[in-house]
Enzyme design. Structure first.
Site, short mmCIF file in Angstrom:
data_model
loop_
_atom_site.label_atom_id
_atom_site.label_comp_id
_atom_site.label_asym_id
_atom_site.label_seq_id
_atom_site.Cartn_x
_atom_site.Cartn_y
_atom_site.Cartn_z
N ASN A 11 0.95 -1.01 0.04
CA ASN A 11 0.03 -0.04 -0.07
C ASN A 11 1.30 1.15 0.33
OD1 ASN A 11 -1.73 2.07 0.94
ND2 ASN A 11 -2.57 1.49 2.68
N TRP A 12 1.44 1.96 -1.42
CA TRP A 12 2.05 2.32 -1.06
C TRP A 12 1.26 4.29 -0.60
CZ3 TRP A 12 4.58 3.18 -6.72
CH2 TRP A 12 6.11 1.93 -6.71
N LYS A 13 0.62 4.60 -0.45
CA LYS A 13 -0.40 5.71 -0.01
C LYS A 13 -0.56 6.85 -0.91
CE LYS A 13 0.47 3.72 4.32
NZ LYS A 13 0.08 3.22 6.10
N HIS A 96 -10.03 0.99 4.97
CA HIS A 96 -8.13 0.99 5.31
C HIS A 96 -8.74 2.57 6.22
CE1 HIS A 96 -4.37 2.60 6.36
NE2 HIS A 96 -3.79 1.08 5.67
N GLU A 98 -6.96 5.24 7.49
CA GLU A 98 -6.46 6.09 7.54
C GLU A 98 -7.68 6.58 6.89
OE1 GLU A 98 -3.21 5.58 5.36
OE2 GLU A 98 -2.40 5.13 7.32
N GLU A 167 -5.91 -5.22 10.75
CA GLU A 167 -4.85 -3.96 10.60
C GLU A 167 -5.24 -3.32 11.89
OE1 GLU A 167 -2.49 -3.20 6.83
OE2 GLU A 167 -4.42 -1.85 6.89
N GLY A 173 2.36 2.22 11.06
CA GLY A 173 2.72 3.11 10.29
C GLY A 173 3.74 3.92 12.12
N SER A 211 2.93 -2.49 10.51
CA SER A 211 4.37 -2.63 10.78
C SER A 211 4.56 -3.57 10.16
CB SER A 211 4.90 -1.86 11.81
OG SER A 211 4.10 -1.07 12.20
N GLY A 232 2.83 -1.13 4.13
CA GLY A 232 3.32 -0.51 3.86
C GLY A 232 4.28 0.02 3.96
N GLY A 233 4.70 1.08 4.71
CA GLY A 233 6.07 1.93 4.78
C GLY A 233 7.18 0.74 4.07
C1 PEP Z 1 -0.96 -0.30 6.20
O1 PEP Z 1 -1.09 1.40 5.79
O2 PEP Z 1 -1.84 -0.73 5.39
C2 PEP Z 1 0.42 -0.20 6.69
C3 PEP Z 1 0.32 -1.58 6.97
O3 PEP Z 1 1.61 0.66 7.44
P1 PEP Z 1 3.05 0.33 7.37
O4 PEP Z 1 2.63 -1.03 6.97
O5 PEP Z 1 3.87 0.95 7.15
O6 PEP Z 1 2.00 0.04 8.87
#
Ligand code: PEP
Length: 250
Positions: A11-13, A96, A98, A167, A173, A211, A232-233
């Site tokens: 997930n590049w956001k 999500h 966010e 999640e 994050g 994470s 994500g990251g």
């Molecule tokens: C996400 O945004 O779905 C996510 C899991 O982010 P991260 O891996 O950065 O925690």
């Protein structure tokens, strides 16, 4: 029956640009043919056309980060499921945390978005997860079950066509990760809920997100009900994402 391949979704956001995206794919595709897992990248909408071209010859599939709850019409700024389909989008993240937090998306709205995606053949990746306050109050199970129940209720027998991502909001994050045992516990709850809704739901992949990194992925992915990751990251750099795909290919 052999276990289905793990599914790893980046997930590049709101990250990326034309040249960085091209460099990422160049770094990825050199090695990606060796993998035995499924992989997808959910990129910002404006880069779908570019990424459709760049990923065309690779096994990595294309995903979006959201989908409109409307089919078409006067909804400025919205992007419909059918429009996403025009760019070979295979997956769309829906609900999500966010979007639930910053765009006030409710369980009911998420359920409609899932319907829109399924109607055009896009697999929705339905995100559920509790906040830290909810976890500390012992509400984790109730929260994720409520979020998933809304989607099950609106989508009936189609529920076996979705992907679920657990999640925990406190792990997204933040560098904090659910322990493999914590993840497994919630995944088992979600699996039971899915199976109660449809006898075909054993094919639903339940991903862990929060994470996930090349360092912790193997232990999380070793859990019996963890079918992959939403990342994500660690999906923003090709070498990290590749390491995660390798961890899922064991
Ligand atoms: C996400 O945004 O779905 C996510 C899991 O982010 P991260 O891996 O950065 O925690």
């Amino acid at each position: 029956m052999s276990k289905p391949l793990k599914l790893m979704v980046g997930n590049w956001k709101m990250h990326g640009d034309l040249s960085a995206n091209a460099a990422f794919v160049a770094g990825l595709t050199a090695e990606v043919s060796e993998l035995s897992c499924r992989a997808a990248l959910c990129v910002p909408t404006v880069y779908l056309a570019q990424m459709q071209d760049l990923l065309a010859a690779s096994p990595v599939e294309l995903g979006a980060q959201d989908v409109s709850a409307h089919e078409a019409g006067a909804y400025t700024g919205e992007v419909s499921a059918q429009m996403l389909r025009d760019f070979s989008v295979r997956y769309a993240i829906v609900g999500h945390s966010e979007r639930r937090l910053f765009h006030a998306e409710t369980d009911a709205l998420v359920a409609v978005k899932v319907q829109r995606a399924l109607a055009v053949g896009i697999t929705p990746i339905v995100c559920v997860g509790e906040s830290l306050t909810e976890r500390e109050a012992g509400q984790t199970e109730a929260v994720v079950k409520r979020q998933l129940a809304a989607v099950i209720q609106a989508n009936g027998h189609c529920i076996s066509e979705i992907v679920v991502a657990y999640e925990p909001v406190w792990a997204i994050g933040t560098g904090l990760t659910a322990s493999p045992e914590q993840a497994q516990q919630v995944h088992a709850v979600l699996r039971t809920q899915l199976l109660a809704a449809s006898s075909h739901a054993d094919r639903v992949a339940v991903l862990y997100g929060g994470s996930m990194t090349p360092h912790n992925a193997a232990d999380l992915l070793a859990q019996p009900d963890v079918d992959g990751g939403l990342i994500g990251g660690a999906s923003l750099k090709a070498p990290d994402f590749l390491s995660l795909l390798k961890a899922a290919s064991r």
